[in-house]
Motif scaffolding. Structure first.
Motif, PDB file in Angstrom:
ATOM      1  N   THR A   1      13.533  -3.101   0.406  1.00 61.97           N
ATOM      2  CA  THR A   1      12.940  -1.944   1.063  1.00 61.97           C
ATOM      3  C   THR A   1      13.811  -0.711   0.819  1.00 61.97           C
ATOM      4  O   THR A   1      14.969  -0.823   0.413  1.00 61.97           O
ATOM      5  CB  THR A   1      12.766  -2.193   2.586  1.00 61.97           C
TER       6      THR A   1
ATOM      7  N   HIS B   1       9.183  -1.231   3.134  1.00 59.76           N
ATOM      8  CA  HIS B   1       8.498  -2.521   3.139  1.00 59.76           C
ATOM      9  C   HIS B   1       8.894  -3.300   4.386  1.00 59.76           C
ATOM     10  O   HIS B   1      10.073  -3.400   4.719  1.00 59.76           O
ATOM     11  CB  HIS B   1       8.868  -3.331   1.889  1.00 59.76           C
TER      12      HIS B   1
ATOM     13  N   HIS C   1      10.145   3.641  -0.459  1.00 57.92           N
ATOM     14  CA  HIS C   1       9.154   2.597  -0.206  1.00 57.92           C
ATOM     15  C   HIS C   1       9.659   1.776   0.980  1.00 57.92           C
ATOM     16  O   HIS C   1      10.653   1.056   0.851  1.00 57.92           O
ATOM     17  CB  HIS C   1       9.002   1.708  -1.429  1.00 57.92           C
TER      18      HIS C   1
ATOM     19  N   TRP D   1       4.627   4.493   1.921  1.00 59.78           N
ATOM     20  CA  TRP D   1       5.329   5.491   1.117  1.00 59.78           C
ATOM     21  C   TRP D   1       5.841   6.552   2.081  1.00 59.78           C
ATOM     22  O   TRP D   1       5.076   7.115   2.867  1.00 59.78           O
ATOM     23  CB  TRP D   1       4.401   6.139   0.094  1.00 59.78           C
TER      24      TRP D   1
ATOM     25  N   SER E   1       2.261  -4.221   4.605  1.00 52.76           N
ATOM     26  CA  SER E   1       3.720  -4.182   4.507  1.00 52.76           C
ATOM     27  C   SER E   1       4.278  -2.895   3.909  1.00 52.76           C
ATOM     28  O   SER E   1       5.456  -2.616   4.059  1.00 52.76           O
ATOM     29  CB  SER E   1       4.210  -5.362   3.663  1.00 52.76           C
ATOM     30  N   ARG E   2       3.449  -2.091   3.228  1.00 54.21           N
ATOM     31  CA  ARG E   2       3.965  -0.982   2.427  1.00 54.21           C
ATOM     32  C   ARG E   2       3.672   0.378   3.050  1.00 54.21           C
ATOM     33  O   ARG E   2       2.534   0.666   3.418  1.00 54.21           O
ATOM     34  CB  ARG E   2       3.328  -1.003   1.047  1.00 54.21           C
TER      35      ARG E   2
END
Length: 188
Positions: A110, A99, A97, A83, A80-81
């Motif tokens: 997010t 998400h 971030h 950067w 889900s993440r």
């Protein structure tokens, strides 16, 4: 006259010899890892049941453009993440971030993060929480994230100023791992 001639010849050489800003050097170091993946470990702030401890942690420097670098951060099977680092014309770097849910749609939480306050150093960049983050997550208004990178490691860090909250994960850049599949919301 000789002194003036000397200055006119030497000044351009000095200007050429000046190093690029720290943020540009930092950016170039990250771009050297484009397409590569690395395993990491929590070095601060981990605790049983936090969703990170005991999981395989992998970062993948998935895409590198002139002004954007995307680094998915996989926690076990959770994709889900990501950067997202964006470099502006002023050489300041924005960390967000991204998400996502398993279907690829945006998570409710997010796009939080912050902008580096200056060009920093080649091996470290700081990102204090921006107003969007403060509005989205009041408890994160005092967050400061920072990323370090050198020849052997990459660390992602979070400190919540005024609290005990500290989280750091360190990735070993000397040992590549298999490139994972796409994060949620992206395609292979």
């Amino acid at each position: 006259m000789k002194k003036l001639l000397f200055i006119l010849l030497v000044l351009p050489l000095q200007l050429l010899a000046q190093e690029a800003p720290g943020s540009v050097q930092f950016w170039d170091t990250l771009k050297n890892h484009c397409g590569k993946a690395y395993e990491g470990e929590i070095i601060a702030g981990g605790k049983e049941g936090d969703g990170f401890t005991g999981e395989k942690l992998v970062m993948h420097v998935r895409s590198c453009e002139d002004s954007e670098i995307r680094i998915p951060f996989f926690v076990g099977e959770d994709k889900s993440r990501t950067w997202v680092l964006t470099k502006g014309a002023d050489n300041l770097i924005l960390l967000k971030h991204d998400h996502r849910k398993p279907d690829g749609s945006d998570d409710e939480v997010t796009q939080y993060g912050g902008l580096s306050p200056n060009t920093g150093r080649a091996d470290i960049q700081f990102f204090p929480a921006d107003q969007f983050t403060a509005d989205l997550l009041a408890h994160a208004a005092n967050n400061v994230w920072w990323i370090t990178v050198d020849d052997t490691s990459f660390t992602y860090n979070l400190r919540r100023i005024g609290s005990e909250r500290l989280f750091s994960v360190k990735f070993d850049l000397t040992k590549e791992v298999a490139t994972p599949s796409a994060p949620w919301g992206s395609e292979d």
